[in-house]
Write an enzyme that holds these catalytic residues in place. Structure first.
Site, PDB file in Angstrom:
ATOM      1  N   LYS A 178       0.797  -1.234   0.000  1.00  0.00           N
ATOM      2  CA  LYS A 178       0.000   0.000   0.000  1.00  0.00           C
ATOM      3  C   LYS A 178       0.830   1.285   0.000  1.00  0.00           C
ATOM      4  O   LYS A 178       0.496   2.259   0.674  1.00  0.00           O
ATOM      5  CB  LYS A 178      -0.952  -0.003   1.204  1.00  0.00           C
ATOM      6  N   ASP A 214      -6.402  -6.263   9.506  1.00  0.00           N
ATOM      7  CA  ASP A 214      -7.739  -5.652   9.398  1.00  0.00           C
ATOM      8  C   ASP A 214      -8.816  -6.663   8.991  1.00  0.00           C
ATOM      9  O   ASP A 214      -9.974  -6.547   9.383  1.00  0.00           O
ATOM     10  CB  ASP A 214      -7.740  -4.443   8.446  1.00  0.00           C
TER      11      ASP A 214
END
Ligand code: GLC
Length: 483
Positions: A178, A214
């Site tokens: 990311k 997550d």
């Protein structure tokens, strides 16, 4: 026979009424070429899914493979009896959040939180800068909400990057994803890095008791509010999933004396699916993104489907069209050359432009990039966005379908989160259509994604609560059951 002669228009219905395009021959030829490269027909979706299933299985063994299938050591979802107040820290791709969650049992909770935008510079700075920033945010939150100062507090850390976990209270970063690229963290446990930073900033009453992904938080939080949820998926800046697996289906964990029918949440970390380049239909734009990436060769799947990259795919296509003399002739494309110039929200805005002449798209391109376009060109650009967004949704569906097939389920409830899922136009519909194409109407129609309850906040708090009940295994607990 040229590529164009062989080309057949895809039979899927357009994503909106009235998107019929009339283009001149040059634009039409380029559009056909893009359609050819970005369309993923059903038989290819099925092949990708088949390969995915075998890679998921391989990841559970000790054989080397692309998908690491990481044991999270969370061995149960909440049963509704969990209560108490827990701190949670969430470091996603864009924001950092510090929360306190009051878990009230039976699917209920209250949450207070502070949200901070992660400064872009931190993503490529030093590890001390990163962890000091995080620890300072935690300190501010604790000072505001626990001014008494001496109360011992435990924090669950949702760290949404691929980590090897030897226990719930340890996590070694495998590789940054990311857009992060910080030296000295890959291969290191983030636990001492974060704990040392807490000390450096003078936040002495907080200790880290659980690290989770997550997806794990999403699954646990969704299961808490919607019992029966078995999978957590994030379609956002990154893309990944976790699911519940029986211990006896995880051969690589046979060095532990744990009951065969016990289950464990497995974090697939599927961003690396097909790093061997066996099945994914990569275009020259995907190859270029990979070549320019700080981790070339890794995260092949994610680079084709995640929010972190969709804008860059469009940017590269537009530059290519310019360089082929198709668009923006004699215009200054400097702004478009910036690798960070375009994020996924640009595609979203273009896809939902309500005007037949794509007036909002015209404004957007002009105001943000200083580019003027004709109406025809804008139709080509919009169709390109549809192609990128549709490919992302359809290939994303393959991972989910692979989980359905791997677990031999006839239906599945999926707690789902992430900016692409929540905000990208038509993503959910495109995803669901692909479920049915791959799994058939019957089963595909029973694969249900529902927006998750705040996974990274509430989920982290619930994992802390599970840890306190001995249902998320610490290093200390695991030392006792290691053969
Ligand atoms: C990236 C990360 C993964 C995370 C996902 C969604 O793929 O590697 O850990 O779950 O993004 O945020």
């Amino acid at each position: 026979m040229s590529l164009h002669d062989a080309y057949h228009w895809p039979s899927r219905t357009p994503s909106r009424k009235g998107s019929a395009i009339k283009l001149n021959k040059t634009l039409l030829d380029h559009l056909k070429e893009l359609e050819f490269q970005f369309t993923v027909p059903t038989d290819l979706l099925k092949r990708v899914t088949e390969r995915f299933v075998s890679e998921l299985k391989r990841g559970l063994t000790t054989q080397p493979g692309d998908i690491p299938m990481i044991p999270t050591w969370v061995t149960s979802c909440p049963d509704g009896s969990e209560t108490g107040s827990y701190l949670a820290l969430d470091m996603g791709g864009t924001n950092l959040r510090v929360c306190e969650v009051d878990v009230q049992g039976n699917g209920k909770f209250d949450i207070i939180q502070n949200k901070y935008r992660m400064p872009q510079a931190l993503k490529t700075g030093t590890r001390e800068e990163l962890f000091d920033y995080i620890a300072t945010c935690v300190k501010k939150f604790v000072e505001e909400n626990h001014p008494e100062g001496d109360k011992k507090l435990e924090i669950g850390f949702t760290f949404s990057y691929p980590c090897k976990q030897a226990s719930i209270d340890d996590a070694v970063l495998i590789a940054w994803t990311k857009g992060f690229d910080i030296d000295g963290v890959e291969g290191e446990s983030i636990v001492p890095l974060f704990s040392d930073a807490l000390k450096r900033v003078g936040c002495n009453n907080v200790t880290l008791n659980a690290v989770l992904n997550d997806t794990t938080g999403t699954l646990v939080a969704s299961n808490y509010t919607k019992p029966g949820t078995e999978v957590g998926v994030i379609f956002g800046t990154g893309c990944n999933a976790c699911y519940i697996e029986r211990f006896d289906e995880i051969p690589k964990l046979h060095g532990y004396r744990l009951p065969a029918d016990m289950s464990m949440i497995i974090n697939c970390e599927w961003c690396d699916f097909d790093n061997q380049h066996v099945v994914l239909p990569r275009t020259k734009y995907d190859l270029a993104i990979d070549a320019d990436h700080p981790r070339p060769g890794l995260q092949t799947y994610e680079k084709m489907i995640a929010g972190c990259y969709m804008g860059d795919i469009l940017r590269r296509i537009l530059l290519d069209l310019h360089e082929n003399g198709v668009m923006f002739a004699n215009q200054d494309v400097t702004k478009l050359r910036d690798p960070l110039a375009m994020d996924t929200s640009v595609l979203s805005m273009i896809e939902v432009d309500p005007f037949e002449n794509l007036d909002e798209t015209e404004q957007l391109l002009e105001n943000t990039y200083g580019l003027t376009t004709t109406e025809e060109e804008r139709h080509l650009i919009r169709r390109t966005c549809e192609l990128i967004g549709t490919r992302a949704a359809r290939l994303s569906a393959c991972g989910v379908c692979a989980l359905v097939l791997k677990t031999k389920k006839q239906s599945m409830m999926i707690g789902t989160d992430g900016s692409v899922y929540n905000k990208y136009p038509h993503f959910k519909e495109r995803l669901e259509a692909a479920f049915k194409e791959v799994l058939g109407e019957e089963v595909g129609g029973k694969v249900i994604t529902t927006p998750a309850e705040d996974g990274s906040g509430v989920g982290a708090a619930l994992v802390s609560a599970l840890q306190a009940k001995g249902k998320a295994l610490t290093k200390e607990a695991l030392d006792k059951v290691r053969k």
